[in-house]
Design a protein around this motif. Sequence first.
Motif, PDB file in Angstrom:
ATOM      1  N   PHE A 109      15.219  12.322   1.699  1.00  0.00           N
ATOM      2  CA  PHE A 109      13.887  12.300   1.568  1.00  0.00           C
ATOM      3  C   PHE A 109      12.947  13.409   0.892  1.00  0.00           C
ATOM      4  O   PHE A 109      12.099  12.949   0.087  1.00  0.00           O
ATOM      5  N   LEU A 110      13.595  14.487   0.782  1.00  0.00           N
ATOM      6  CA  LEU A 110      12.923  15.472  -0.142  1.00  0.00           C
ATOM      7  C   LEU A 110      13.034  15.168  -1.581  1.00  0.00           C
ATOM      8  O   LEU A 110      11.996  15.324  -2.172  1.00  0.00           O
ATOM      9  N   ARG A 111      14.160  14.739  -1.779  1.00  0.00           N
ATOM     10  CA  ARG A 111      14.273  14.153  -3.412  1.00  0.00           C
ATOM     11  C   ARG A 111      13.198  12.999  -3.600  1.00  0.00           C
ATOM     12  O   ARG A 111      12.615  13.072  -4.795  1.00  0.00           O
ATOM     13  N   LEU A 112      13.060  12.251  -2.618  1.00  0.00           N
ATOM     14  CA  LEU A 112      12.052  11.194  -2.698  1.00  0.00           C
ATOM     15  C   LEU A 112      10.612  11.700  -3.037  1.00  0.00           C
ATOM     16  O   LEU A 112       9.857  11.412  -3.775  1.00  0.00           O
ATOM     17  N   PHE A 113      10.464  12.639  -2.150  1.00  0.00           N
ATOM     18  CA  PHE A 113       8.968  13.461  -2.104  1.00  0.00           C
ATOM     19  C   PHE A 113       8.813  14.035  -3.714  1.00  0.00           C
ATOM     20  O   PHE A 113       7.823  13.998  -4.029  1.00  0.00           O
ATOM     21  N   LYS A 114       9.859  14.751  -4.083  1.00  0.00           N
ATOM     22  CA  LYS A 114       9.938  15.244  -5.440  1.00  0.00           C
ATOM     23  C   LYS A 114       9.518  14.424  -6.434  1.00  0.00           C
ATOM     24  O   LYS A 114       8.751  14.657  -7.632  1.00  0.00           O
ATOM     25  N   ASN A 136       0.896  -1.304  -0.172  1.00  0.00           N
ATOM     26  CA  ASN A 136       0.158  -0.096  -0.025  1.00  0.00           C
ATOM     27  C   ASN A 136       0.909   1.247   0.098  1.00  0.00           C
ATOM     28  O   ASN A 136       0.580   2.289  -0.546  1.00  0.00           O
ATOM     29  N   LEU A 137       1.950   1.163   0.654  1.00  0.00           N
ATOM     30  CA  LEU A 137       2.737   2.506   0.886  1.00  0.00           C
ATOM     31  C   LEU A 137       3.333   2.777  -0.542  1.00  0.00           C
ATOM     32  O   LEU A 137       3.361   3.619  -0.828  1.00  0.00           O
ATOM     33  N   LEU A 138       4.054   1.632  -1.142  1.00  0.00           N
ATOM     34  CA  LEU A 138       4.546   1.698  -2.365  1.00  0.00           C
ATOM     35  C   LEU A 138       3.783   2.173  -3.565  1.00  0.00           C
ATOM     36  O   LEU A 138       3.782   3.229  -4.392  1.00  0.00           O
ATOM     37  N   ARG A 139       2.324   1.762  -3.650  1.00  0.00           N
ATOM     38  CA  ARG A 139       1.534   2.144  -4.435  1.00  0.00           C
ATOM     39  C   ARG A 139       0.844   3.765  -4.261  1.00  0.00           C
ATOM     40  O   ARG A 139       1.205   4.415  -5.136  1.00  0.00           O
ATOM     41  N   SER A 140       0.929   4.049  -2.956  1.00  0.00           N
ATOM     42  CA  SER A 140       0.423   5.371  -2.559  1.00  0.00           C
ATOM     43  C   SER A 140       1.744   6.469  -3.177  1.00  0.00           C
ATOM     44  O   SER A 140       1.382   7.470  -3.701  1.00  0.00           O
ATOM     45  N   LEU A 141       3.024   5.993  -2.835  1.00  0.00           N
ATOM     46  CA  LEU A 141       4.084   6.729  -3.136  1.00  0.00           C
ATOM     47  C   LEU A 141       3.915   6.943  -4.718  1.00  0.00           C
ATOM     48  O   LEU A 141       4.467   7.950  -5.262  1.00  0.00           O
ATOM     49  N   ALA A 196       6.171  13.418  -6.248  1.00  0.00           N
ATOM     50  CA  ALA A 196       5.186  14.462  -6.598  1.00  0.00           C
ATOM     51  C   ALA A 196       5.318  14.618  -8.315  1.00  0.00           C
ATOM     52  O   ALA A 196       4.392  14.908  -8.976  1.00  0.00           O
ATOM     53  N   ASP A 197       6.261  14.335  -8.799  1.00  0.00           N
ATOM     54  CA  ASP A 197       6.517  14.469 -10.260  1.00  0.00           C
ATOM     55  C   ASP A 197       6.015  13.031 -10.959  1.00  0.00           C
ATOM     56  O   ASP A 197       6.048  13.263 -12.308  1.00  0.00           O
ATOM     57  N   GLY A 198       5.557  12.252 -10.375  1.00  0.00           N
ATOM     58  CA  GLY A 198       5.004  10.996 -10.783  1.00  0.00           C
ATOM     59  C   GLY A 198       5.866  10.037 -11.462  1.00  0.00           C
ATOM     60  O   GLY A 198       5.809   9.220 -12.198  1.00  0.00           O
ATOM     61  N   GLN A 199       7.189  10.332 -10.999  1.00  0.00           N
ATOM     62  CA  GLN A 199       8.425   9.440 -11.352  1.00  0.00           C
ATOM     63  C   GLN A 199       8.896   8.425 -10.585  1.00  0.00           C
ATOM     64  O   GLN A 199      10.054   7.756 -10.622  1.00  0.00           O
ATOM     65  N   CYS A 200       8.112   7.813  -9.532  1.00  0.00           N
ATOM     66  CA  CYS A 200       8.234   6.980  -8.620  1.00  0.00           C
ATOM     67  C   CYS A 200       8.564   5.658  -9.341  1.00  0.00           C
ATOM     68  O   CYS A 200       7.559   5.130  -9.856  1.00  0.00           O
TER      69      CYS A 200
END
Length: 194
Positions: free
Chosen positions: A61-66, A15-20, A69-73
Amino acid sequence: MRLFKTTRPCDTSDNLLRSLAEGSPKACMEAYRLLSDRIYPTALRICGNTQDAEDAMQEAFLRLFKVCADGQCEFTSCIETLVAWLRRTAANCAIDILRRRMLFSTSEPTDTDLKSEEPEDEPDDPEADIEAVRQALKLLPASSRTILSLHLFEGYDYEECAEILGIPQSTVRVQYLRAKRRLIKELTHNGQAH
């Protein structure tokens, strides 16, 4: 040790990975809460102090958030892939902090330097507890601590270390051998190595 405690171990991480992947800010905060304890030691080993280590970890973590947010996870398949990415990012952030302080020599070592830095009869593995090694690492210069952390603890080879640090591979090799020798000397000096 299981990262997520649930009746079905994969539910929470899936669920976490999907939400990320969907860019959820709540998932990013949950990832920070769950994974920061696994990422912080990487930054601390390189930085050598808690303030810089915390800065490096938070930047990772800020880089992860970016990225999210950019949809590149790209971490939708496995939590360990996310952890590995965060560790490498935290290591790079820690190195950036040190680099800003201009702690790395970029000069190319001579053949004499390479020969003189070959290990002599050094102990296989110093028999020291983890705290003694941590304390000895703190006594090393930042460049030595970084090389040891990347090569020994994070598992990067000389070529990868050179790429990360932006210095020649032969310089990485020389600095690694010097750092290893210094660490052993510190441990021996403090009565930790035999």
